[in-house]
Scaffold this active site. Structure first.
Site, PDB file in Angstrom:
ATOM      1  N   ASN A 238      -7.633   6.346   4.194  1.00 15.40           N
ATOM      2  CA  ASN A 238      -8.779   6.766   3.839  1.00 15.40           C
ATOM      3  C   ASN A 238      -9.197   8.207   4.331  1.00 15.40           C
ATOM      4  OD1 ASN A 238      -8.791   6.581   6.785  1.00 15.40           O
ATOM      5  ND2 ASN A 238     -10.525   4.944   6.748  1.00 15.40           N
TER       6      ASN A 238
ATOM      7  N   ASP B   4      -0.814   3.141  -5.029  1.00 10.23           N
ATOM      8  CA  ASP B   4      -0.778   1.687  -5.493  1.00 10.23           C
ATOM      9  C   ASP B   4      -2.157   1.478  -6.276  1.00 10.23           C
ATOM     10  OD1 ASP B   4      -1.981   2.041  -2.830  1.00 10.23           O
ATOM     11  OD2 ASP B   4      -2.592  -0.040  -3.174  1.00 10.23           O
TER      12      ASP B   4
ATOM     13  N   ASN C 149      -8.682   3.740  -1.197  1.00  8.12           N
ATOM     14  CA  ASN C 149      -9.521   4.575  -0.557  1.00  8.12           C
ATOM     15  C   ASN C 149      -9.079   6.205  -0.179  1.00  8.12           C
ATOM     16  OD1 ASN C 149     -11.567   2.765   0.179  1.00  8.12           O
ATOM     17  ND2 ASN C 149     -10.321   1.794   1.730  1.00  8.12           N
TER      18      ASN C 149
ATOM     19  N   HIS D 220       0.833  -1.015  -0.184  1.00  2.77           N
ATOM     20  CA  HIS D 220       0.019  -0.020  -0.092  1.00  2.77           C
ATOM     21  C   HIS D 220       0.829   1.228   0.151  1.00  2.77           C
ATOM     22  CE1 HIS D 220      -4.244   0.733  -0.293  1.00  2.77           C
ATOM     23  NE2 HIS D 220      -4.301   1.028   1.097  1.00  2.77           N
TER      24      HIS D 220
END
Length: 215
Positions: free
Chosen positions: A65, A90, A111, A19
């Site tokens: 997020n 990513d 997100n 991530h």
């Protein structure tokens, strides 16, 4: 002026995860420019110039997020439009080894991008999408994106980061279309071996008897 946002999660436990590949590109770019990271408003930030163009790059410290919370302050402070924004992310839906630049479009389940779109009210900014592949069958995607890179993946990862830095610099100096033309063909996936060449030698059964020198 250009604003670059590299998506990732803060904390050492996330530093080597899939991530956070955007942070890898950002860290390498900042290292190459010979500057350092400073603490800012919900983000670490660095500044430099490329061919006279001022560049501000940030790594949100808000967790993925809530990335929009870190992006909005520099957008408002510098009065930037979406054309001046590049987000490095990513991409779960692209195979590992693929690099793509895209202008606009939906968030695709990422997100951080989702929250930036929500906060800015527009999709019309450029994304540098770095493929991390879908997880193996039966593995939870949420667990996959937070997993660490395997040692065997390191050479491809290092090359993907190197090309990511070049793609960012191309975007800064020449714009989205030129950067897409230069780097959207990037595909570092291993190629299957070439098929064995078909023999053109005549079949010995069809070639007739060997000549007898004794007649």
């Amino acid at each position: 002026m250009k604003l670059i946002v590299a998506l990732g999660n803060p904390g050492l436990q996330y530093a080597q995860t899939r991530h956070n590949i955007g942070w890898r590109v950002a860290d390498e770019l900042v290292r190459q420019q010979g500057v350092g990271w400073l603490s800012g408003d919900h983000a670490e930030r660095a500044e430099f110039r490329v061919v006279g163009e001022k560049v501000v790059i940030i790594k949100p410290q808000t967790f993925m997020n809530a990335s929009g919370k870190a992006v909005l302050p520099p957008i408002q402070f510098y009065k930037l439009g979406p054309e001046a924004l590049l987000v490095i992310q990513d991409d779960l839906d692209s195979p590992f080894g693929l690099l793509r630049l895209r202008v606009g479009g939906r968030h695709g389940g990422q997100n951080g991008v989702r929250d930036i779109i929500r906060v800015l009210g527009t999709e019309q900014f450029t994304r540098l999408k770095l493929g991390i592949s879908r997880p193996p069958a039966g593995r939870d995607p949420a667990d996959w994106v937070l997993s660490k890179w395997a040692e065997a993946e390191r050479p491809t990862l290092d090359e993907l980061v190197r090309l990511g830095v070049l793609a960012v610099l191309k975007w800064v100096t020449a714009g989205s279309k030129e950067a897409q033309a230069a780097y959207n063909s990037t595909d570092l996936r291993p190629r299957p071996p070439a098929p064995e060449p078909t023999s053109t030698e005549p079949n010995s059964a069809e070639a007739g008897p060997e000549p007898d020198p004794l007649g």
